[in-house]
Scaffold this motif. Structure first.
Motif, PDB file in Angstrom:
ATOM      1  N   VAL A 195      -3.397   0.708  -3.397  1.00  0.00           N
ATOM      2  CA  VAL A 195      -2.061  -0.341  -3.435  1.00  0.00           C
ATOM      3  C   VAL A 195      -2.102  -1.633  -4.432  1.00  0.00           C
ATOM      4  O   VAL A 195      -3.157  -1.159  -5.280  1.00  0.00           O
ATOM      5  N   VAL A 196      -1.093  -1.463  -4.594  1.00  0.00           N
ATOM      6  CA  VAL A 196      -0.474  -2.333  -6.600  1.00  0.00           C
ATOM      7  C   VAL A 196       1.246  -3.162  -5.734  1.00  0.00           C
ATOM      8  O   VAL A 196       1.296  -3.553  -4.688  1.00  0.00           O
ATOM      9  N   SER A 197       1.075  -4.328  -6.877  1.00  0.00           N
ATOM     10  CA  SER A 197       1.909  -4.558  -7.415  1.00  0.00           C
ATOM     11  C   SER A 197       3.634  -4.386  -6.818  1.00  0.00           C
ATOM     12  O   SER A 197       3.600  -2.975  -6.897  1.00  0.00           O
TER      13      SER A 197
ATOM     14  N   GLU B 139       0.263  -1.011   0.150  1.00  0.00           N
ATOM     15  CA  GLU B 139       0.218  -0.002   0.176  1.00  0.00           C
ATOM     16  C   GLU B 139       1.035   1.087  -0.201  1.00  0.00           C
ATOM     17  O   GLU B 139       1.687   1.492   1.015  1.00  0.00           O
ATOM     18  N   VAL B 140       0.822   1.961  -0.770  1.00  0.00           N
ATOM     19  CA  VAL B 140       1.122   3.278  -0.579  1.00  0.00           C
ATOM     20  C   VAL B 140       0.360   4.308  -0.271  1.00  0.00           C
ATOM     21  O   VAL B 140      -0.658   4.378  -0.975  1.00  0.00           O
TER      22      VAL B 140
ATOM     23  N   ARG C 112      -5.227   2.201 -11.496  1.00  0.00           N
ATOM     24  CA  ARG C 112      -6.813   1.388 -11.769  1.00  0.00           C
ATOM     25  C   ARG C 112      -7.943   1.495 -10.465  1.00  0.00           C
ATOM     26  O   ARG C 112      -8.928   1.742 -10.807  1.00  0.00           O
ATOM     27  N   GLY C 113      -7.116   1.677  -9.703  1.00  0.00           N
ATOM     28  CA  GLY C 113      -7.732   2.093  -7.567  1.00  0.00           C
ATOM     29  C   GLY C 113      -7.220   2.903  -7.221  1.00  0.00           C
ATOM     30  O   GLY C 113      -6.207   2.787  -6.793  1.00  0.00           O
ATOM     31  N   LEU C 114      -7.987   3.743  -5.891  1.00  0.00           N
ATOM     32  CA  LEU C 114      -7.616   4.132  -5.298  1.00  0.00           C
ATOM     33  C   LEU C 114      -8.558   4.602  -4.233  1.00  0.00           C
ATOM     34  O   LEU C 114      -9.470   4.942  -5.045  1.00  0.00           O
TER      35      LEU C 114
ATOM     36  N   THR D 264     -15.929 -11.377  -5.326  1.00  0.00           N
ATOM     37  CA  THR D 264     -15.468 -12.677  -5.976  1.00  0.00           C
ATOM     38  C   THR D 264     -14.681 -13.669  -5.415  1.00  0.00           C
ATOM     39  O   THR D 264     -14.743 -14.290  -5.523  1.00  0.00           O
ATOM     40  N   LYS D 265     -14.501 -12.538  -4.072  1.00  0.00           N
ATOM     41  CA  LYS D 265     -13.841 -13.195  -3.032  1.00  0.00           C
ATOM     42  C   LYS D 265     -11.937 -13.617  -3.068  1.00  0.00           C
ATOM     43  O   LYS D 265     -11.449 -14.624  -2.956  1.00  0.00           O
ATOM     44  N   GLU D 266     -11.644 -12.981  -4.984  1.00  0.00           N
ATOM     45  CA  GLU D 266     -10.461 -13.658  -5.767  1.00  0.00           C
ATOM     46  C   GLU D 266      -9.278 -12.540  -4.737  1.00  0.00           C
ATOM     47  O   GLU D 266      -9.732 -11.451  -3.758  1.00  0.00           O
ATOM     48  N   ARG D 267      -8.522 -13.946  -4.587  1.00  0.00           N
ATOM     49  CA  ARG D 267      -7.323 -12.681  -3.602  1.00  0.00           C
ATOM     50  C   ARG D 267      -6.187 -12.220  -4.244  1.00  0.00           C
ATOM     51  O   ARG D 267      -5.810 -13.170  -5.858  1.00  0.00           O
ATOM     52  N   GLY D 268      -5.194 -11.663  -4.210  1.00  0.00           N
ATOM     53  CA  GLY D 268      -4.315 -11.021  -4.765  1.00  0.00           C
ATOM     54  C   GLY D 268      -4.111  -9.684  -5.188  1.00  0.00           C
ATOM     55  O   GLY D 268      -5.355  -9.041  -5.687  1.00  0.00           O
ATOM     56  N   ALA D 269      -3.589  -9.403  -5.931  1.00  0.00           N
ATOM     57  CA  ALA D 269      -3.687  -8.144  -6.850  1.00  0.00           C
ATOM     58  C   ALA D 269      -3.494  -7.918  -7.613  1.00  0.00           C
ATOM     59  O   ALA D 269      -4.619  -9.245  -8.445  1.00  0.00           O
TER      60      ALA D 269
END
Length: 168
Positions: A118-120, A54-55, A77-79, A158-163
């Motif tokens: 939040v970014v990779s 997280e930046v 794409r999101g902030l 979606t309950k997906e996890r990760g970047a």
């Protein structure tokens, strides 16, 4: 009529000329950000196995639009944006910009804007450079960047996890 196509009297671009001018400005800004990102802004050495960060940027409220635009230009794409208050090196000095006052009396907290992204791992340097280049005025009170390791991200829908990958 000695005007370039797509312009009107006064020399302001419109239509295709405006799109071309905006595209050129975006390319120049991206070039500046890319060059700045070539030099490491943030050290991630303490977290060699962390892939998501997280930046968190604390910036002047009147720089919010510029910073968000720069972040979108580099592919964020999101902030999340929040209004916050605090005191740092700048103290509680009143700032003025565009006819508005920020901060105030001796013990008043100064108005700031917090932008959380939040970014990779691969995006951290580019995101930090974009914030610095778009928020920096060279004066005390420009703000701070905080980089935090993030254990995981779970999308509620979606309950997906990760970047983030693709259009999720």
């Amino acid at each position: 009529h000695n005007r370039a196509p797509g312009t009107r009297q006064g020399g302001r671009a419109q239509g295709p000329a405006l799109a071309l001018a905006l595209g050129e400005a975006t390319r120049k800004r991206r070039g500046v950000v890319a060059r700045a990102a070539a030099e490491a802004v943030a050290s991630l050495e303490a977290f060699p196995h962390c892939e998501i960060f997280e930046v968190r940027a604390i910036v002047r409220p009147w720089r919010q639009e510029t910073v968000v635009s720069a972040l979108l230009d580099v592919g964020v794409r999101g902030l999340t944006v929040s209004e916050v208050k605090g005191i740092g090196v700048q103290g509680a000095k009143r700032e003025r910009s565009l006819g508005r006052e920020y901060g105030g009396g001796a013990n008043d907290l100064v108005d700031k804007t917090q932008i959380s992204i939040v970014v990779s791992r691969e995006q951290v340097q580019v995101v930090c450079a974009a914030v610095i280049n778009s928020a920096r005025t060279g004066e005390i009170g420009d703000g701070k960047l905080f980089i935090h390791p993030c254990v995981d991200v779970v999308r509620i829908r979606t309950k997906e996890r990760g970047a983030v990958d693709g259009a999720n």
